[in-house]
Design an enzyme around this catalytic site. Structure first.
Site, PDB file in Angstrom:
ATOM      1  N   HIS A  78      41.852 117.515  93.143  1.00 40.24           N
ATOM      2  CA  HIS A  78      42.191 118.740  92.433  1.00 40.24           C
ATOM      3  C   HIS A  78      42.973 119.564  91.936  1.00 40.24           C
ATOM      4  CE1 HIS A  78      38.276 116.192  92.574  1.00 40.24           C
ATOM      5  NE2 HIS A  78      38.269 116.184  91.600  1.00 40.24           N
ATOM      6  N   GLU A 130      40.139 121.264  88.978  1.00 42.08           N
ATOM      7  CA  GLU A 130      41.605 121.489  88.789  1.00 42.08           C
ATOM      8  C   GLU A 130      41.469 122.817  88.150  1.00 42.08           C
ATOM      9  OE1 GLU A 130      44.850 119.176  85.819  1.00 42.08           O
ATOM     10  OE2 GLU A 130      43.302 117.704  86.649  1.00 42.08           O
ATOM     11  N   ASN A 228      37.859 112.606  83.634  1.00 34.92           N
ATOM     12  CA  ASN A 228      37.552 111.904  82.591  1.00 34.92           C
ATOM     13  C   ASN A 228      37.052 110.074  82.574  1.00 34.92           C
ATOM     14  OD1 ASN A 228      38.568 108.978  84.849  1.00 34.92           O
ATOM     15  ND2 ASN A 228      38.412 110.804  86.022  1.00 34.92           N
TER      16      ASN A 228
END
Length: 311
Positions: A78, A130, A228
Site C-alpha cells: 500500500h 494507501e 478493492n
C-alpha cells in the site's frame, strides 16, 4: 428451495501483479535472510496470505518501535509516508519496498507536481494505508475527499495550480462521479494522464458487471479490510444482484444460495486462488454441479523485484 446448479467464475479475478510481487518479496526475503522478517502493515489485505506468511516467519507490525535494530523490514504493497521512510532509514533497517509500482507512480507524480507549486485533491477512503502513504508524501497541501459532498468543503490556498489524484482501488464509477464534482468546482484542475485507479481494479469491476447480468447471486472472496474486494461486492449490489463477501469458505451461508440457480464467483486482487477453489468446493457441496469460466481480459502485467532479491 432449489439448490444452486451452476457456478460462473469471473475473469479476471484474484491476485494482481502488485500483490504477486509483494508476497514474493516477503518470501524471498525469508529465504535469503531467514526468519524473522518484519513487515510494516499487512503486506496485502488478506487474512489467509498474512497467516501463511506469519507461519513462515514474517512478523507484521504497525509501529517501527517494534522492529529490533539491524532487522530486515518490508513496506507493504500500500506504500508508506515520507516520515516512515525517513524513520526506517534513521534506524538503519535493511529495507525492501513492496509498494505496488502503480501506487509509487502516484507518489512520484505528487512529488513532481509539488515541486511545481501544486496543491492536490485526493479521492480516497480516510484511514486506508494507501491514502495515508500518498498524503504522507507531502507535509501539507493534499485535501482528501471521500464523496461528492466533501468536494464543496475543500478550500485550497489557490486554484491555479491544483491537481487531482486517486486511491488505486476505488470504485471506478464512484470515482468518476466524484471527479466530475471536482472538475465542476475547479474547472482547470490537472488530471493524471492515465487514471490512477489501477488496471486490476478496473478489470475486476468490469468482470463483475458482466457477471452480474448472468447470475442470481454474487460471492466475492476477500477480506473485510480489502478495499478493492469491498468495491466488487458493492458494485454487484448496485446492479441489483444480492452479493456477499467471504474471507474463507466457512463464512459462506447455505441460505444465501437457496433458490439461486446461478452463483457468480469472483475474488479481490489480494485473495489467492486456493480460497476460490475452496469456495467452489463448498458451493458444490450445496448442490452445484457445473463450473463455467466467463470470457475476460487475460492479464500479463508483471512487475520486477527490488535489487537484492532477484535470483
Amino acid at each position: 428451495m432449489a439448490a444452486p446448479q451452476e457456478i460462473l467464475l469471473a475473469e479476471p479475478r484474484g491476485f494482481c501483479a502488485g500483490v504477486d510481487r509483494a508476497i514474493e518479496i516477503v518470501e524471498r526475503a525469508l529465504a535469503r535472510f531467514g526468519a524473522p522478517i518484519y513487515v510494516r502493515h499487512e503486506i496485502v489485505h488478506n487474512t489467509f496470505v498474512v497467516n501463511d506468511l506469519k507461519s513462515k516467519g514474517a512478523i507484521f507490525i504497525e509501529d517501527l518501535d517494534e522492529v529490533p535494530p539491524g532487522a530486515t523490514l518490508i513496506f507493504s504493497a500500500h506504500g508508506v509516508s515520507k516520515a516512515v521512510q525517513a524513520e526506517a532509514a534513521a534506524r538503519g533497517f535493511h529495507v525492501f519496498d513492496a509498494t505496488c509500482p502503480l501506487v509509487s507512480k502516484v507518489h512520484i507524480e505528487v512529488a513532481k507536481l509539488a515541486r511545481e507549486g501544486y496543491e492536490f485533491i485526493m479521492i480516497g477512503h480516510k484511514g486506508h494505508p494507501e491514502v495515508e502513504g500518498t498524503m504522507g508524501q507531502l507535509d501539507h497541501g493534499i485535501h482528501l475527499v471521500e464523496d461528492v459532498a466533501d468536494v464543496a468543503s475543500v478550500h485550497p490556498a489557490q486554484a491555479e495550480r491544483l491537481a487531482v489524484v486517486t486511491q488505486t482501488t476505488l470504485s471506478v464509477d464512484d470515482a468518476a462521479e466524484i471527479m466530475a464534482a471536482v472538475k465542476a468546482r475547479f474547472p482547470s484542475i490537472r488530471q493524471p494522464k492515465q487514471q490512477d485507479i489501477c488496471y486490476a481494479t478496473q478489470n475486476r469491476q468490469d468482470a463483475v458487471k458482466m457477471l452480474s447480468r448472468e447470475v442470481d447471486v454474487v460471492v466475492v472472496v476477500g477480506s473485510p479490510t480489502s478495499s478493492n474486494s469491498n468495491r466488487l461486492a458493492e458494485l454487484a449490489r448496485k446492479l441489483g444482484v444480492p452479493s456477499y463477501m467471504v474471507d474463507n469458505p466457512c463464512e459462506l451461508k447455505a441460505e444465501w444460495l437457496q433458490g439461486k440457480s446461478r452463483v457468480g464467483l469472483t475474488a479481490g486482487a489480494s485473495a489467492p486462488e486456493v480460497l476460490v477453489q475452496q469456495v467452489i468446493d463448498r458451493i458444490k457441496a450445496l448442490g452445484a454441479v457445473a463450473v463455467r469460466r466467463m470470457d475476460g481480459i487475460v492479464e500479463t502485467v508483471k512487475f520486477p523485484l527490488p535489487k537484492g532479491l532477484k535470483q
